[in-house]
Design an enzyme around this catalytic site. Structure first.
Site, mmCIF file in Angstrom:
data_model
loop_
_atom_site.group_PDB
_atom_site.id
_atom_site.type_symbol
_atom_site.label_atom_id
_atom_site.label_comp_id
_atom_site.label_asym_id
_atom_site.label_seq_id
_atom_site.Cartn_x
_atom_site.Cartn_y
_atom_site.Cartn_z
ATOM 1 N N ASP A 32 -59.704 78.676 54.872
ATOM 2 C CA ASP A 32 -58.230 78.917 53.953
ATOM 3 C C ASP A 32 -57.285 77.989 54.574
ATOM 4 O O ASP A 32 -56.342 77.671 53.902
ATOM 5 C CB ASP A 32 -58.167 80.386 53.897
ATOM 6 C CG ASP A 32 -59.050 81.189 53.201
ATOM 7 O OD1 ASP A 32 -59.935 80.378 52.441
ATOM 8 O OD2 ASP A 32 -59.266 82.398 53.204
HETATM 9 N N1 LIG Z 1 -54.621 86.473 60.851
HETATM 10 C C1 LIG Z 1 -54.286 87.420 60.251
HETATM 11 O O1 LIG Z 1 -53.331 88.156 60.466
HETATM 12 C C2 LIG Z 1 -54.726 87.701 58.773
HETATM 13 C C3 LIG Z 1 -54.634 88.846 58.216
HETATM 14 C C4 LIG Z 1 -54.998 89.219 57.036
HETATM 15 C C5 LIG Z 1 -55.819 88.287 56.296
HETATM 16 N N2 LIG Z 1 -55.841 86.869 57.088
HETATM 17 C C6 LIG Z 1 -56.682 85.819 56.148
HETATM 18 O O2 LIG Z 1 -57.743 85.596 56.894
HETATM 19 C C7 LIG Z 1 -57.814 83.955 56.486
HETATM 20 C C8 LIG Z 1 -57.987 83.404 57.851
HETATM 21 O O3 LIG Z 1 -58.329 81.928 57.491
HETATM 22 P P1 LIG Z 1 -59.349 81.365 58.442
HETATM 23 O O4 LIG Z 1 -59.116 79.814 58.020
HETATM 24 O O5 LIG Z 1 -59.321 81.909 59.938
HETATM 25 O O6 LIG Z 1 -60.718 82.100 58.020
HETATM 26 P P2 LIG Z 1 -61.558 81.931 56.701
HETATM 27 O O7 LIG Z 1 -60.564 80.922 55.556
HETATM 28 O O8 LIG Z 1 -61.789 83.550 56.407
HETATM 29 O O9 LIG Z 1 -62.932 81.231 56.715
HETATM 30 C C9 LIG Z 1 -63.726 81.574 57.784
HETATM 31 C C10 LIG Z 1 -64.898 80.566 57.876
HETATM 32 O O10 LIG Z 1 -65.785 80.573 58.764
HETATM 33 C C11 LIG Z 1 -66.896 80.570 58.253
HETATM 34 N N3 LIG Z 1 -67.764 81.451 59.388
HETATM 35 C C12 LIG Z 1 -67.920 82.595 59.220
HETATM 36 N N4 LIG Z 1 -68.662 82.999 60.237
HETATM 37 C C13 LIG Z 1 -68.968 81.891 60.874
HETATM 38 C C14 LIG Z 1 -70.064 81.760 62.120
HETATM 39 N N5 LIG Z 1 -70.775 82.553 62.586
HETATM 40 N N6 LIG Z 1 -70.203 80.353 62.526
HETATM 41 C C15 LIG Z 1 -69.368 79.380 61.907
HETATM 42 N N7 LIG Z 1 -68.714 79.594 60.749
HETATM 43 C C16 LIG Z 1 -68.492 80.783 60.394
HETATM 44 C C17 LIG Z 1 -66.959 80.816 57.163
HETATM 45 O O11 LIG Z 1 -67.851 79.978 56.424
HETATM 46 P P3 LIG Z 1 -69.495 80.353 56.361
HETATM 47 O O12 LIG Z 1 -69.759 81.704 55.804
HETATM 48 O O13 LIG Z 1 -69.944 79.128 55.533
HETATM 49 O O14 LIG Z 1 -70.074 80.292 57.758
HETATM 50 C C18 LIG Z 1 -65.604 80.278 56.539
HETATM 51 O O15 LIG Z 1 -65.586 79.251 55.949
HETATM 52 C C19 LIG Z 1 -56.828 83.748 55.759
HETATM 53 O O16 LIG Z 1 -57.163 83.414 54.386
HETATM 54 C C20 LIG Z 1 -55.824 84.735 55.896
HETATM 55 O O17 LIG Z 1 -54.913 84.735 54.672
HETATM 56 C C21 LIG Z 1 -55.440 86.782 58.149
#
Ligand SMILES: NC(=O)c1ccc[n+]([C@@H]2O[C@H](COP(=O)([O-])OP(=O)(O)OC[C@H]3O[C@@H](n4cnc5c(N)ncnc54)[C@H](OP(=O)(O)O)[C@@H]3O)[C@@H](O)[C@H]2O)c1
Ligand SMILES: NC(=O)c1ccc[n+]([C@@H]2O[C@H](COP(=O)([O-])OP(=O)(O)OC[C@H]3O[C@@H](n4cnc5c(N)ncnc54)[C@H](OP(=O)(O)O)[C@@H]3O)[C@@H](O)[C@H]2O)c1
Lengths: 93, 486, 93, 486
Positions: free
Chosen positions: B414
């Site tokens: 994301d």
């Molecule tokens: N940091 C905060 O404080 C917080 C709080 C609330 C919400 N969020 C939300 O969390 C999200 C964070 O974004 P992000 O870019 O870090 O993560 P993300 O958008 O949730 O994407 C995670 C990615 O990791 C891949 N993945 C999962 N397990 C894996 C593994 N074992 N090996 C390789 N790839 C793996 C997933 O694809 P596959 O499943 O295809 O592997 C996915 O593409 C944002 O949308 C944010 O709004 C964050």
């Protein structure tokens, strides 16, 4: 302390809290969550007062239990923060 | 007698010092270099508060008060108190030592539930024995202003407790992360909240025990109901919000006891939680209300969702990636939630070391909400010994993707999605994102083309010409890359 | 208010002052000097108390003179600040 | 009776609100957009404080206190009070309207002297009539803790007063800016300071009037002696330091009266002055101590000094400058003290407008200590209607000189001196400077090759190949340039 004094302290502390938290670097937001958790267990003061109060055994035991819970947080919170912070290192040059 | 001791100016002064030390503790976190000293300030502040309380509230054996403190000391009670602290200390320290860094979100939630419970216990104890707290009038009934503070502390504590328990269960995977949506839940919640207010007012006016217990019970229930409909991935916002609540509960007890350490702490923790929630919501471009209302984020990309698999995309191997990066001048690593799940941080650090040995400039770009809690990625990278001056925030590094040869996206999704900049219909539209697509080549590690990120949306980057997909578990893939670089 | 309450307020206010002043943008440092000047004339409170106090005419006249001086500052300080701030404009687009 | 009214919780609450409004006033200054609202908060806070005091301290006619407020009101006294406020208001507003923006440093110094004097008058009044201030015990003598606060307020107020008067005279040119160095002045000052402490302790222990008056007299003298040896150009640091003092004086009176508005204000103003002094010293790379010790800065470049006139340099005319800038793609204007002296800001703005009309990109670079007080240049440019988003701080713009065609230095000198970066023996070594020499051409407006800046050192830039000197009064030169651009 009279109520207005307490209120003054509270209001000013809110300002301090606002500024001090905004000045925390984002890289340390996880330790921030851990350490605020530890310090919010200052509520142990209330638990200790209850545990020391004579006369009402129920209150005393609740106080003791509260002290256990709060001190899990205090020791756990500070220890886990210390563990995290120990990991943040500058490049050795 | 206790009260006389408690109102000595020195005691109030000690609590003030303790509060100031807590301020200095948070202030230390403004940079990693001062943070350890800050944490020690926090410990010192807590020690001062606890010792002051122990000294001014020595347990006295009944009837012996007239003999003075020393003679009337109730040794058994004192041992019990010290034992309680000792038990807590042992559990706390062992937990803190053992916990994996990837489990931080759960741990914080669990700790919050304990603060909430402690606040509840203190409020109940104060209700049962108001004299010990110095909040009773001559007739033994509780002062009216103290009743308000007490019932506030009780309700907030109870909500913090039950809410945090649910948050813990969801984050820990002990309970499905999917939002559980009861029909008519908003109505139920409003009714409950009204009932709590009614009983609280009842307690304030009449000091009836039944009102007190009803507030307690309903607050437990509403805390539970408020959090259950919220998806697992929204939990970090909720944990932060509950953190804020636990601060206000401490402040309410501080008003009751006229204790400045508790008031200052309450304000600090209350602001901290609120600001972190705000930062997260802003970085996700969602309103706090939409988080609270719930129903978002089925959790962990299990959904699979709308991926348009019919578009062409390029698949790469570990060897391709190793070759590309070893030839590059500069590589920017973009870690995300997937790196945390796969625990790939150590392997990633080795990879960076190997590249640096080859003269490649390596830096890390951290999005404010990468991962699942604020600062999550920074802690994991720090754990793997990545120096913090190689790690940059979004604002600091975003303009540099244009000059980078490779953007190495590992488990992030994301936070790189250009739809946030262009597609007004996307749920993440308006969220600031890392401009990885400006790098010459983008390498993308994820497990499958179907898996989506937290927001459940497809990422158009996968299909770009300068993108190469590396489909595998993040840790395994990086280890393979490490073997291929030589 | 008891002494420790006052001290608490003072200590917290120093923290607030520290943060709030550092957050002032350098472009507004001259207005900052002018406005702090105006608000430090809150000392007029003391002058008014003296001017209203009966019994000691000397104290009363000193209070009145203090009130004159302080209010020159108050009105002058806020007015000159307002005048300066009115000049800071964004580009019209 | 007054005291009973003053300790009502509502009164304390009103003063708290007033203090919070003062915080919001300074907070507003974090950006020009919110600053005007901030100033209104300040006015509201002051109105609350004044009205609260007027209401709780109504003047009563002698002997009538028993009849209650309304009946015993001493109408004459009330009119006197309102008249005092009115006279002050009239003088203040007229002064504020009339003053030239270039005279701000003097004005601030003059205002500070009034705050100092007001603090002295209040302290003396409290000493003469402690009962009215609620600081007398039953026997009519002043409480010991109040004596400390009183004598502190008195001494700080007096130092602020006499120091600010000297600062005003020097800044206003009514007195030579040159440092006046008495022989043995450090010894004299230390002796005076010790004497003040001794008499203050005497007052604290015995409440003798003679100690009180001695402290007052000596504090006036030491304030005078401390500032006289300091050069006119160092005055801004001193004015800021005195500002800080006036804050602490207000805080001391706040302790005496238990008034939270005064305490909060004191802390705000005290911090503000201290921080501004610190910022100035840091930007000049001098220690605060070296400023206080005095003897630096003969003022206004009158010295002439060490200029090495035998080196070759290029002289330009207004036409040359007009031609160069009209052809340029981007021009960065660097204003300094000379612009303020010449009042050239309006002409400068016209020049920028003409250039912009020709498609030249114009921006302004402001060094933190350009001019003679913090933010001095910003106010003058704002006065001339320069939009504040074309004005940049050192950090924001310093990297852009490399891409600029022309750096137009108008009345600035020290803040552009590359010796600060290279010459370890220079008095300004280590001070951050604007990298004007990186621009393709540097145009330098000053009146003569001999005249130096505040630090009294020669500027090697004048003799560089890409520098063209425009020797004339800044305003005249810019007006000529304006006529040449067409
Ligand atoms: N940091 C905060 O404080 C917080 C709080 C609330 C919400 N969020 C939300 O969390 C999200 C964070 O974004 P992000 O870019 O870090 O993560 P993300 O958008 O949730 O994407 C995670 C990615 O990791 C891949 N993945 C999962 N397990 C894996 C593994 N074992 N090996 C390789 N790839 C793996 C997933 O694809 P596959 O499943 O295809 O592997 C996915 O593409 C944002 O949308 C944010 O709004 C964050
Ligand atoms: N801003 C603050 O808060 C502050 C506080 C304390 C000290 N200072 C000090 O003040 C200095 C400020 O640096 P600066 O570069 O702004 O000024 P500067 O170094 O003092 O130089 C002023 C220049 O303006 C020229 N000048 C004077 N009157 C002029 C006129 N009517 N027309 C044209 N030119 C005129 C002078 O040369 P001619 O005589 O040849 O014309 C001189 O070269 C720094 O050294 C700083 O440390 C600043």
């Amino acid at each position: 302390m009279d109520f207005v004094s307490i209120l003054s302290i509270f209001v000013l502390a809110c300002f301090v809290g606002y500024y001090v938290v905004w000045s925390v670097t984002p890289a340390l937001h996880t330790p921030l969550m851990a350490v605020t958790n530890a310090i919010s267990s200052v509520i142990i003061v209330g638990a200790l007062i209850a545990a020391a109060g004579a006369g009402v055994p129920g209150a005393k035991w609740l106080g003791l239990l509260g002290a256990v819970f709060a001190s899990i947080n205090i020791f756990g919170g500070f220890a886990v923060t210390a563990r995290m912070l120990a990991m943040y290192k500058k490049k050795e040059r | 007698m206790h009260e006389a001791a408690a109102t000595s100016p020195w005691v109030a002064f000690a609590y003030l010092v303790s509060g100031v030390f807590f301020i200095l503790a948070l202030r230390g976190l403004s940079s990693p270099a001062t943070s350890r000293r800050g944490n020690r300030f926090g410990m010192a502040g807590m020690a001062i508060a606890v010792v002051t309380t122990l000294v001014t509230h020595v347990p006295l054996s009944p009837g012996s008060a007239l003999d003075g403190y020393r003679l009337g000391l109730d040794g058994v009670a004192l041992v019990e108190i010290l034992a309680a602290i000792g038990i807590g200390a042992a559990i706390g320290i062992v937990t803190a030592r053992r916990i994996a860094m990837t489990a931080m979100p759960q741990l914080v939630a669990a700790f919050h539930s304990l603060v909430g419970m402690a606040a509840v216990l203190v409020a109940v104890a104060a209700f049962l024995n108001p004299t010990a707290f110095g909040i009773a009038d001559a007739a033994g009934s509780i002062l009216q202003v103290s009743r308000i503070e007490l019932i506030l502390g009780l309700a907030i504590g109870a909500i913090t407790f039950s809410g945090s328990v649910i948050a813990f269960l969801k984050l820990n995977g002990s309970m499905s992360g999917a939002p559980i949506l009861l029909p008519g839940r908003h109505l139920i919640n409003i009714a409950l909240a009204l009932a709590i207010v009614v009983f609280a007012v009842g307690f304030w006016s009449g000091e009836h025990a039944v009102d007190f217990w009803l507030v307690l019970g309903l607050a437990f229930i509403i805390g539970f109901l408020l959090i259950v409909p919220i998806g697992g991935a929204d939990m970090p916002v909720i944990v932060s919000m509950l953190n804020s609540y636990s601060g206000w509960a401490a402040a309410a007890m501080g008003f009751t006891l006229g204790n400045s350490a508790m008031i200052i702490t309450g304000a600090l923790v209350g602001s901290s939680g609120a600001i972190l929630s705000y930062i997260m919501c802003r970085a996700m471009n969602r309103s706090f209300l939409s988080v609270i209302v719930g129903g978002f984020g089925g959790g962990d990309g299990a959904a699979g969702g709308a991926a348009a698999i019919d578009r062409p995309w390029k698949r790469g191997s570990a060897e391709d990636a190793a070759f590309l990066m070893a030839e590059a001048e500069s590589v920017i690593i973009v870690p995300g939630y997937g790196m945390a799940v796969a625990q790939a941080q150590h392997a990633l650090r080795e990879m960076a070391d190997q590249l640096k040995a080859k003269g490649v400039k390596v830096s890390y770009a951290i999005h404010p909400v990468a991962g699942r809690m604020p600062g999550h990625m920074n802690v994991l990278l720090a754990e793997a010994n990545v120096p913090y001056d190689e790690v940059f925030e979004l604002d600091e590094i975003n303009s540099e993707f244009g000059q980078a040869d490779v953007a190495f996206v590992i488990g992030a999704n994301d936070v790189t999605n250009p739809a946030a900049k262009t597609d007004k219909s996307s749920p993440i539209y308006g969220m600031p994102v890392l401009d990885v697509e400006k790098a010459k080549t983008v390498l993308f590690i994820k497990r499958s083309m179907g898996g989506v990120g937290y927001a459940g949306v497809d990422n158009e980057l996968f299909y770009r010409d300068n993108t190469m997909m590396l489909l595998a578990d993040a840790k395994k893939m990086v280890e393979e890359i490490n073997r291929s670089i030589d």
